[in-house]
Design a protein around this motif. Structure first.
Motif, PDB file in Angstrom:
ATOM      1  N   CYS A  66       0.860  -1.199   0.000  1.00  0.00           N
ATOM      2  CA  CYS A  66       0.000   0.000   0.000  1.00  0.00           C
ATOM      3  C   CYS A  66       0.889   1.239   0.000  1.00  0.00           C
ATOM      4  O   CYS A  66       1.861   1.330   0.756  1.00  0.00           O
ATOM      5  CB  CYS A  66      -0.891  -0.011   1.234  1.00  0.00           C
ATOM      6  SG  CYS A  66      -1.790   1.522   1.497  1.00  0.00           S
ATOM      7  N   CYS A  69       0.443   2.881   3.730  1.00  0.00           N
ATOM      8  CA  CYS A  69       0.804   2.224   4.990  1.00  0.00           C
ATOM      9  C   CYS A  69       1.752   1.029   4.799  1.00  0.00           C
ATOM     10  O   CYS A  69       2.204   0.446   5.784  1.00  0.00           O
ATOM     11  CB  CYS A  69      -0.459   1.761   5.719  1.00  0.00           C
ATOM     12  SG  CYS A  69      -1.256   0.339   4.947  1.00  0.00           S
ATOM     13  N   CYS A 128      -4.467  -0.140   0.207  1.00  0.00           N
ATOM     14  CA  CYS A 128      -5.122  -1.277   0.861  1.00  0.00           C
ATOM     15  C   CYS A 128      -6.607  -1.000   0.998  1.00  0.00           C
ATOM     16  O   CYS A 128      -7.421  -1.908   0.969  1.00  0.00           O
ATOM     17  CB  CYS A 128      -4.478  -1.571   2.209  1.00  0.00           C
ATOM     18  SG  CYS A 128      -4.647  -0.250   3.408  1.00  0.00           S
ATOM     19  N   CYS A 132      -7.508   4.316   3.704  1.00  0.00           N
ATOM     20  CA  CYS A 132      -6.272   4.047   4.450  1.00  0.00           C
ATOM     21  C   CYS A 132      -5.712   5.347   5.011  1.00  0.00           C
ATOM     22  O   CYS A 132      -5.555   6.333   4.300  1.00  0.00           O
ATOM     23  CB  CYS A 132      -5.247   3.387   3.527  1.00  0.00           C
ATOM     24  SG  CYS A 132      -3.637   3.200   4.322  1.00  0.00           S
ATOM     25  N   ASN A 144      -3.977   3.133  10.788  1.00  0.00           N
ATOM     26  CA  ASN A 144      -5.187   2.316  10.670  1.00  0.00           C
ATOM     27  C   ASN A 144      -5.345   1.460  11.925  1.00  0.00           C
ATOM     28  O   ASN A 144      -6.425   0.980  12.230  1.00  0.00           O
ATOM     29  CB  ASN A 144      -5.096   1.381   9.455  1.00  0.00           C
ATOM     30  CG  ASN A 144      -4.954   2.157   8.170  1.00  0.00           C
ATOM     31  OD1 ASN A 144      -5.717   3.070   7.905  1.00  0.00           O
ATOM     32  ND2 ASN A 144      -3.958   1.802   7.375  1.00  0.00           N
TER      33      ASN A 144
HETATM   34 ZN   LIG Z   1      -2.828   1.191   3.495  1.00  0.00          ZN
END
Ligand SMILES: [Zn+2]
Ligand SMILES: [Zn+2]
Length: 168
Positions: A66, A69, A128, A132, A144
């Motif tokens: 991602c 993240c 993701c 996010c 998250n």
């Molecule tokens: Zn993410």
């Protein structure tokens, strides 16, 4: 996956070209690709005068890091493919400004073209989830999972300079 230009032209009918390609090696150089399933290729080679049009769809399931993240982001990537091929020896009526791949030999390995197309269609900013929250730029936690107490106000550097001016 081999395209035989002459064969398709002499048959005169569309020929299906379906396969499943392992792209593990192709993806090795991509740090943002964590895992990539096989590439499903569903193409048709159609004779058009002295040119063969190869077109259809390709798809694969893959996990990417991602872009916010770095956790795995699963995506189903699906995209069209369309290229035209002609033999170098053929006296073709195709105007030079049209996009046609000129093949030196009758047998054309399509894999490099398919791979190139795949690389162009990988998601540029994989996520993701659309919501996010990413990593905290200050303490680095995955926001998250953990709500940190860092202040994430973005201070405009020009404003910060002004604040300094009036500070005393
Ligand atoms: Zn993410
Ligand atoms: Zn934080």
């Amino acid at each position: 996956m081999i395209l035989r230009i002459q064969e398709v032209l002499s048959k005169g009918v569309p020929t299906p070209l379906n396969t499943t390609l392992d792209v593990t090696d192709l993806m090795k150089g991509r740090r943002d690709v964590l895992e990539a399933g096989p590439l499903a290729v569903r193409l048709t080679a159609t004779p058009e005068a002295r040119v063969v049009r190869v077109e259809g769809e390709m798809s694969l399931d893959a996990s990417f890091a991602c872009s916010r993240c770095l956790e795995p982001a699963h995506e189903h990537v699906e995209f069209p493919f369309s290229e035209r091929f002609k033999l170098a020896t053929s006296e073709s009526a195709v105007p030079p400004e049209e996009d046609v791949i000129v093949a030196e030999e009758d047998k054309v390995d399509l894999i490099p073209y398919l791979e190139e197309s795949l690389l162009l269609h990988l998601p540029f900013v994989p996520l993701c989830s659309d919501t996010c929250k990413g990593l905290c730029p200050q303490c680095g936690v995955n926001r998250n999972e953990i709500a940190c107490s860092c202040s994430n106000d973005r201070i405009d550097p020009r404003m910060a300079a002004l604040k300094d001016l009036f500070k005393d």
